[in-house]
Design an enzyme around this catalytic site. Structure first.
Site, PDB file in Angstrom:
ATOM      1  N   ALA A   1       0.844  -1.199   0.000  1.00 27.08           N
ATOM      2  CA  ALA A   1       0.000   0.000   0.000  1.00 27.08           C
ATOM      3  C   ALA A   1       0.877   1.245   0.000  1.00 27.08           C
ATOM      4  CB  ALA A   1      -0.903  -0.011   1.227  1.00 27.08           C
ATOM      5  N   ASN A   2       0.278   2.409   0.140  1.00 22.34           N
ATOM      6  CA  ASN A   2       1.048   3.659   0.290  1.00 22.34           C
ATOM      7  C   ASN A   2       0.304   4.584   1.251  1.00 22.34           C
ATOM      8  OD1 ASN A   2      -0.825   5.403  -1.259  1.00 22.34           O
ATOM      9  ND2 ASN A   2      -0.263   4.010  -2.916  1.00 22.34           N
TER      10      ASN A   2
END
Ligand code: C5P
Length: 401
Positions: free
Chosen positions: A211-212
């Site tokens: 993810a980020n």
């Protein structure tokens, strides 16, 4: 006649200005609108439900826990079954409840449950209007997309004090309601927009993912701002902790591939604003079972595959929207990278921002952007993400017209 045949829900709260609401009902009805009145307990101290009912020629709703009313229409239907909610007068107390999402009586519950536009006509003592608490509440409600009319300056009916606090006159409220309901008045009415927002989650196995740090704040704010200008907005959101913006159709997705499918199924559209921080790579073959630690074998290798580029796909699509906007989150060479992206992705505008950790932009509430088009670069001052969204929606509306 924008009011003809429209269904208005009029919330009357407890202030001396409630007497003007009787005239307001008449003015609305003269113009062909149907008025359903809701009165708070305070309002009933100033005008009677009998008078309100006689003028509106219908039932007056006062109780949250009324078995009869709940069987009849119910508070959720009251909240949704109208074209516009008008709160007149809106007391400082009712606005405080609205700004904080309190729902302890029928009026406040309706205002929390509604997805319809809301027009607020405040009326209160001038000292209450300028109190920092009321200032904060008004600011919050404006950001939530509510429209205000008044208060006007003048002498207060009860105390004789002068200042801002008198409820707007009924005809001013009528004119503002007409403006809100007039379809052509909004620059993006009849336009369709698709917006992406948030991060994507690319599964490694059933419990882990790549993810980020994107929060979705900027994308969600843009979807809301376009909707406020009248656009019919589909927001394709990755996993975020934000509430769905009011008046927007939201499709929740996890992976980039799902985001692409949802965006393509929202075409044709006039506007595409691709704000999501789509993961560039996904795990080529996510494990069906949770990957176990194997003693002595070290960490498992992760084979990555490239994700589809949603912006680039939309920018070169046969159903390409008239205005395609992309974002460029960069930590270096913001301008030159933005220019390259404009070309490569087939966008009309790249909104470039520096997401170096020291800027606090990624996941934060403020943004400092540069607009890169074929014509050049325009740098905006640092603004709240909501304000960037508002300005960007105006930019898009101007470009389309
Ligand atoms: O190439 P880069 O990720 O820097 O480009 C950012 C822009 O492209 C953003 O508007 C983002 O939403 C979009 N994008 C996309 N699909 C990807 C990667 C980026 O739509 N796979």
């Amino acid at each position: 006649m924008p009011l003809a045949g429209k269904r208005l829900l009029l919330v009357i709260s407890g202030g001396i200005a409630a007497y003007k609401s009787l005239d307001l009902i008449r003015r609305f009805r003269e113009r062909g609108a149907e008025v359903r009145p809701v009165m708070t307990a305070g309002a009933q101290q100033f005008v009677t439900p009998l008078a309100v009912g006689a003028l509106s020629s219908g039932h007056v709703y006062t109780e949250l826990f009324s078995r009869e009313d709940e069987q009849d229409v119910g508070h959720i239907r009251l909240a949704r079954d109208c074209d516009l909610i008008v709160v007149a007068p809106a007391t400082a107390d009712l606005m405080a409840k609205m700004a904080n999402g309190l729902a302890d009586d029928l009026a406040s519950t309706i205002l929390l449950a509604t997805d319809r536009p809301v027009l607020v006509a405040p009326a209160m003592n001038p000292k209450m209007w300028v109190h920092p608490a009321t200032r904060r509440n008004v600011e919050t409600l404006r950001k939530d997309g509510l429209t205000f009319i008044g208060p006007n300056a003048g002498e207060m009916a009860e105390s004789g004090e002068a200042g801002l606090g008198r409820m707007a006159e009924p005809l001013e409220i009528v004119a503002e309601a007409e403006r809100l309901l007039e379809d052509g008045a909004k620059p993006l009415s009849g336009r369709k927009a698709v917006v992406t927002s948030g991060p994507t989650h690319e599964p490694i196995d059933p419990v882990r993912y790549i993810a980020n740090r994107s929060s979705g704040r900027q994308g969600h704010a843009i979807a809301a701002a376009l909707a406020r200008l009248g656009a019919d907005v589909t927001l394709v959101s990755g996993p975020v902790t934000l509430a769905d913006p009011p008046g927007v159709e939201v499709i929740h997705v996890e992976r980039a591939s799902e985001m692409l499918d949802a965006v393509l199924s929202a075409l044709p559209a006039d506007i595409a604003v691709m704000v999501a921080a789509v993961a560039d790579w996904r795990v080529a073959t996510p494990n069906m079972e949770k990957i176990k630690k194997q003693p002595g074998e070290g960490p498992p290798p992760l084979m990555l595959a490239e994700n589809p580029d949603i912006l680039k796909t939309v920018g070169h699509h046969e159903k390409r929207p008239k205005v395609v906007v992309g974002f460029a989150a960069e930590t270096q060479d913001v301008e030159s990278n933005g220019r390259i992206k404009l070309q490569k992705k087939g966008a009309d505008l790249i909104v470039a921002n520096d997401v170096s950790p020291e800027t606090g932009i990624m996941g934060g509430t403020r943004n400092s952007v540069k607009l890169i088009t074929a014509d050049g670069i325009e740098a905006w001052p640092e603004l709240a993400k909501d304000d960037v969204a508002g300005r960007l929606a105006d930019w898009i509306a101007a470009r389309l017209t």
